[in-house]
Design a protein around this motif. Structure first.
Motif, mmCIF file in Angstrom:
data_model
loop_
_atom_site.group_PDB
_atom_site.id
_atom_site.type_symbol
_atom_site.label_atom_id
_atom_site.label_comp_id
_atom_site.label_asym_id
_atom_site.label_seq_id
_atom_site.Cartn_x
_atom_site.Cartn_y
_atom_site.Cartn_z
ATOM 1 N N ASP A 72 -53.231 -12.260 -8.699
ATOM 2 C CA ASP A 72 -54.802 -12.222 -8.768
ATOM 3 C C ASP A 72 -54.247 -11.147 -7.243
ATOM 4 O OD1 ASP A 72 -55.888 -12.949 -10.724
ATOM 5 O OD2 ASP A 72 -56.323 -14.950 -9.730
ATOM 6 N N GLU A 73 -53.265 -11.707 -6.366
ATOM 7 C CA GLU A 73 -53.683 -11.583 -5.098
ATOM 8 C C GLU A 73 -53.196 -9.822 -5.780
ATOM 9 O OE1 GLU A 73 -50.522 -11.465 -1.009
ATOM 10 O OE2 GLU A 73 -50.392 -13.640 -2.605
ATOM 11 N N LEU A 74 -51.933 -9.443 -6.304
ATOM 12 C CA LEU A 74 -51.423 -8.334 -6.920
ATOM 13 C C LEU A 74 -52.976 -6.754 -6.788
ATOM 14 C CD1 LEU A 74 -47.914 -9.216 -8.500
ATOM 15 C CD2 LEU A 74 -48.857 -7.560 -6.371
ATOM 16 N N ASN A 75 -53.642 -7.716 -7.937
ATOM 17 C CA ASN A 75 -54.947 -7.338 -8.345
ATOM 18 C C ASN A 75 -56.054 -7.127 -7.113
ATOM 19 O OD1 ASN A 75 -54.098 -6.482 -11.381
ATOM 20 N ND2 ASN A 75 -53.611 -8.604 -11.135
ATOM 21 N N GLY A 76 -55.611 -7.553 -6.522
ATOM 22 C CA GLY A 76 -56.668 -6.933 -5.282
ATOM 23 C C GLY A 76 -57.999 -8.331 -5.792
ATOM 24 N N ILE A 77 -57.449 -9.489 -6.041
ATOM 25 C CA ILE A 77 -59.103 -9.894 -6.390
ATOM 26 C C ILE A 77 -58.865 -11.773 -4.962
ATOM 27 C CG2 ILE A 77 -59.648 -12.106 -8.248
ATOM 28 C CD1 ILE A 77 -58.327 -10.536 -10.268
ATOM 29 N N ALA A 78 -59.999 -12.001 -4.553
ATOM 30 C CA ALA A 78 -60.336 -13.079 -3.625
ATOM 31 C C ALA A 78 -59.286 -14.456 -4.394
ATOM 32 C CB ALA A 78 -61.566 -13.149 -3.240
ATOM 33 N N VAL A 79 -58.368 -14.319 -3.447
ATOM 34 C CA VAL A 79 -57.523 -16.077 -4.325
ATOM 35 C C VAL A 79 -57.672 -16.821 -3.495
ATOM 36 C CG1 VAL A 79 -55.154 -17.020 -4.249
ATOM 37 C CG2 VAL A 79 -55.523 -14.231 -4.289
ATOM 38 N N GLN A 80 -58.082 -17.994 -3.501
ATOM 39 C CA GLN A 80 -58.498 -19.718 -3.054
ATOM 40 C C GLN A 80 -57.857 -20.113 -2.752
ATOM 41 O OE1 GLN A 80 -60.146 -22.143 -5.539
ATOM 42 N NE2 GLN A 80 -61.066 -23.770 -4.357
ATOM 43 N N SER A 81 -57.984 -20.254 -1.445
ATOM 44 C CA SER A 81 -57.091 -20.733 -0.661
ATOM 45 C C SER A 81 -57.096 -22.503 -0.161
ATOM 46 C CB SER A 81 -57.171 -20.326 1.214
ATOM 47 O OG SER A 81 -58.262 -20.745 1.242
ATOM 48 N N TYR A 82 -55.530 -23.101 -0.372
ATOM 49 C CA TYR A 82 -56.182 -24.288 -0.507
ATOM 50 C C TYR A 82 -55.022 -24.785 0.287
ATOM 51 C CZ TYR A 82 -56.389 -23.221 -5.913
ATOM 52 O OH TYR A 82 -56.601 -23.003 -6.984
ATOM 53 N N ALA A 83 -55.978 -25.649 0.496
ATOM 54 C CA ALA A 83 -55.863 -26.637 1.648
ATOM 55 C C ALA A 83 -54.141 -28.095 1.994
ATOM 56 C CB ALA A 83 -56.109 -27.669 2.377
ATOM 57 N N SER A 84 -53.154 -27.412 2.681
ATOM 58 C CA SER A 84 -51.849 -28.167 2.719
ATOM 59 C C SER A 84 -51.747 -29.156 2.268
ATOM 60 C CB SER A 84 -51.099 -28.109 3.730
ATOM 61 O OG SER A 84 -51.693 -28.501 4.960
ATOM 62 N N GLU A 85 -52.192 -30.193 1.477
ATOM 63 C CA GLU A 85 -51.955 -31.617 0.775
ATOM 64 C C GLU A 85 -50.569 -32.017 1.144
ATOM 65 O OE1 GLU A 85 -53.505 -31.793 -2.868
ATOM 66 O OE2 GLU A 85 -55.364 -30.811 -2.571
ATOM 67 N N LYS A 86 -50.773 -33.917 1.400
ATOM 68 C CA LYS A 86 -49.602 -34.131 1.771
ATOM 69 C C LYS A 86 -48.193 -34.307 -0.074
ATOM 70 C CE LYS A 86 -47.951 -38.606 3.342
ATOM 71 N NZ LYS A 86 -48.499 -40.810 3.699
ATOM 72 N N LYS A 87 -47.568 -34.034 0.068
ATOM 73 C CA LYS A 87 -46.689 -34.882 -1.249
ATOM 74 C C LYS A 87 -46.935 -35.972 -2.131
ATOM 75 C CE LYS A 87 -44.109 -30.564 -0.399
ATOM 76 N NZ LYS A 87 -44.238 -29.237 -1.517
ATOM 77 N N SER A 88 -46.545 -35.458 -3.403
ATOM 78 C CA SER A 88 -46.703 -37.377 -3.819
ATOM 79 C C SER A 88 -45.369 -37.335 -4.374
ATOM 80 C CB SER A 88 -47.155 -36.697 -5.462
ATOM 81 O OG SER A 88 -46.501 -35.533 -6.608
ATOM 82 N N TRP A 89 -45.425 -38.319 -4.408
ATOM 83 C CA TRP A 89 -44.163 -39.392 -4.385
ATOM 84 C C TRP A 89 -43.344 -38.236 -6.200
ATOM 85 C CZ3 TRP A 89 -45.553 -45.290 -4.865
ATOM 86 C CH2 TRP A 89 -46.030 -45.449 -4.092
ATOM 87 N N PHE A 90 -44.220 -38.299 -6.952
ATOM 88 C CA PHE A 90 -43.653 -37.874 -7.906
ATOM 89 C C PHE A 90 -42.353 -36.232 -7.021
ATOM 90 C CE2 PHE A 90 -43.601 -34.309 -10.618
ATOM 91 C CZ PHE A 90 -42.652 -34.675 -12.254
ATOM 92 N N GLU A 91 -43.381 -35.277 -6.530
ATOM 93 C CA GLU A 91 -43.381 -34.155 -5.925
ATOM 94 C C GLU A 91 -41.799 -34.146 -4.971
ATOM 95 O OE1 GLU A 91 -46.867 -31.172 -5.309
ATOM 96 O OE2 GLU A 91 -46.730 -33.138 -4.600
ATOM 97 N N ARG A 92 -41.664 -35.758 -4.752
ATOM 98 C CA ARG A 92 -40.855 -35.683 -3.091
ATOM 99 C C ARG A 92 -39.679 -36.417 -4.270
ATOM 100 N NH1 ARG A 92 -43.754 -39.785 0.864
ATOM 101 N NH2 ARG A 92 -45.624 -40.054 -0.329
ATOM 102 N N SER A 93 -39.822 -37.638 -4.538
ATOM 103 C CA SER A 93 -38.403 -37.220 -5.338
ATOM 104 C C SER A 93 -38.224 -36.071 -6.751
ATOM 105 C CB SER A 93 -38.731 -38.679 -6.906
ATOM 106 O OG SER A 93 -39.996 -38.515 -7.879
ATOM 107 N N GLN A 94 -37.985 -35.331 -6.718
ATOM 108 C CA GLN A 94 -38.505 -34.336 -7.148
ATOM 109 C C GLN A 94 -37.438 -33.257 -6.538
ATOM 110 O OE1 GLN A 94 -40.742 -30.873 -8.480
ATOM 111 N NE2 GLN A 94 -40.431 -31.752 -10.502
#
Length: 267
Positions: free
Chosen positions: A187-209
């Motif tokens: 979407d960014e390449l096509n000039g479409i407004a990209v929704q910004s996501y607030a930085s969230e704390k990583k889950s246990w799954f993501e941390r172990s990964q």
């Protein structure tokens, strides 16, 4: 003359296809590769767990009709799985062969991934009526007793809970977050407004990964998925059994449940 004009128009049209910058191709490649790896991991997990379809099958049931209904349920489940994983494999092959050099390639990839995600969700939702049928088979289609109704209710509740977890967490961590990352770049390449996501704390799954991936590379990524798949299944089963045991003990203590009749029903 018209053919020459047509060839010239075609060549211009091909030249007009916007090229994707190399830095953006790098941003796209990482989540795309994760989707492919997760698809391959899930496929082999399916092959390994396929025999579990026969869990609870009434082999020794004297009622022939119930055995036939259970066999029909197994074949119906295999039919659902065959249809879905046929599309699953086609998508995997498409992701391996489709280029990311032009905007058209990216648009096609985005469309296929978003459609496949919705099909994936529908695939798991389709298991709810099958879970209802399996729960009825577990009680031999007897709902004329409070204990049979309780066993049916807990069986069906467990099945719906598993479906909810698969849709809410499995799809998100295996595919959803990577698809969202890809869509944002496209979407960014096509000039479409990209929704910004607030930085969230990583889950246990993501941390172990991240930890296992830093230690063992790609094998660590796959190992993390397998470990969470097995541990989640065990934890869910133990938690539900604990809830059932607590409910039965409280029921017996308060004289809501006849212990002798309960043992007879369970036999």
């Amino acid at each position: 003359m018209e053919i020459d004009n047509l060839k010239e128009f075609w060549n211009k049209d091909q030249e007009a296809l916007p090229e994707v910058p190399l830095e953006k191709q790098d941003e796209i490649f990482s989540p795309l590769e994760m989707i492919r790896i997760n698809m391959k991991t899930e496929f082999w997990l399916l092959i390994i767990t396929l025999p579990s379809l026969l869990y609870g099958f009434p082999f020794d049931n004297t009622n022939v009709n119930i055995t036939r209904i259970a066999a029909f349920e197994v074949f119906l489940t295999i039919g659902f799985m065959t249809y879905f994983y046929t599309r699953f494999i086609k998508l995997y092959r498409m992701l391996r062969t489709t280029g990311i050099n032009t905007n058209y390639d990216l648009f096609n990839m985005k469309t296929q991934l978003l459609v496949s995600k919705e099909i994936y969700i529908s695939y798991y939702i389709s298991y709810i009526p099958l879970a209802f049928l399996i729960s009825l088979i577990n009680v031999n289609f007897h709902l004329d007793n409070v204990y049979y109704i309780t066993v049916f209710g807990f069986s069906f509740l467990l099945s719906v809970l598993v479906v909810f977890i698969m849709i809410r967490f499995w799809i998100h961590y295996m595919y959803g977050r990577h698809i969202s990352e890809l869509v944002s770049v496209i979407d960014e390449l096509n000039g479409i407004a990209v929704q910004s996501y607030a930085s969230e704390k990583k889950s246990w799954f993501e941390r172990s990964q991240l930890y296992l991936k830093s230690k063992f590379g790609l094998k660590g990524h796959i190992l993390n998925t397998i470990l969470w798949f097995i541990s989640s299944y065990i934890l869910l089963t133990v938690a539900l059994c604990l809830v059932i045991v607590i409910a039965v003990v409280i029921g017996i203590k308060l004289d809501y449940i006849d212990k002798h009749l309960l043992l007879k029903v369970l036999e």
